[in-house]
Enzyme design. Sequence first.
Site, PDB file in Angstrom:
ATOM      1  N   SER A  79       1.469 -32.197  36.362  1.00  0.00           N
ATOM      2  CA  SER A  79       2.884 -31.521  36.246  1.00  0.00           C
ATOM      3  C   SER A  79       3.446 -31.653  34.762  1.00  0.00           C
ATOM      4  CB  SER A  79       3.636 -31.863  37.168  1.00  0.00           C
ATOM      5  OG  SER A  79       4.890 -31.456  37.195  1.00  0.00           O
TER       6      SER A  79
ATOM      7  N   TYR B  79       8.842 -37.933  42.085  1.00  0.00           N
ATOM      8  CA  TYR B  79       7.476 -37.084  41.974  1.00  0.00           C
ATOM      9  C   TYR B  79       7.382 -37.201  40.497  1.00  0.00           C
ATOM     10  CZ  TYR B  79       4.884 -32.544  41.936  1.00  0.00           C
ATOM     11  OH  TYR B  79       3.899 -31.776  41.796  1.00  0.00           O
TER      12      TYR B  79
END
Length: 247
Positions: free
Chosen positions: A140, A153
């Site tokens: 990400s 995350y």
Amino acid sequence: MNTSNNTVLITGGSAGIGFEIAQQLGAAGNQVIITGRNAERLEAAAAQLKNTTAIVSDVSSPGDVSQLVAQLEEKFPGLNMVINNAGYSASPYRLAPGVDTFEKASAEIQTNYLSVLRLNELLLPLLSKQAHAAIVNVSSIVAFAPSINIPGYSISKAALHAYSRVLRITLNDTPVRVFELMPPLVNTEFSKEIGGEKGIPASQVAAELIEGLKNDVYEIHVGDTAGMYQLYLSSPENALQAINAGR
């Protein structure tokens, strides 16, 4: 990396980015296997896809993973691409007292990092038998600049980024190449709670992955991730401020 005539495993392939990757790779003449925890949702997805087999499997379950690997070895001995797309994010939270950050982050790290490590390790013997093979880890934009609202995350994706770099060097003298797909915010159900409607379409992520594979771009910076990476190189602090602007 050739992007047709492969046998491809995509974890978390029933929706979002995983579904779009399966759709584009299946249409390009690849044999695709998608996995997920929800049998009904998985079968519904597979029914919409070409050249696709669905296997119910939870990447965070050691038993499921062992069974999946056994099935792949028996039924798909030509497996030569693994796309580690399955991910988990708790509802947005901050690192503050009383929000159970340990439990939330533990679940995120288990799915987003440790489960990837386990599956890759178990599949490496099969992948290494192929003339050409690839592992794709989906991380990400927050691997470069963590978000205050999704800290666990972010941390798990930073760990996956570091792992991908180490694994790439480790496997340099083998037939297995290691790619990392790094999307920004994507408009999927997965990202709905953090403003996913403002993100790019999952189809764009899939298309840029395939283009990156074709050109042997081992770290694929999709959309805004490219700009964030350049900002991070010039000033990690400015990148951190940019990702958290208005939050």
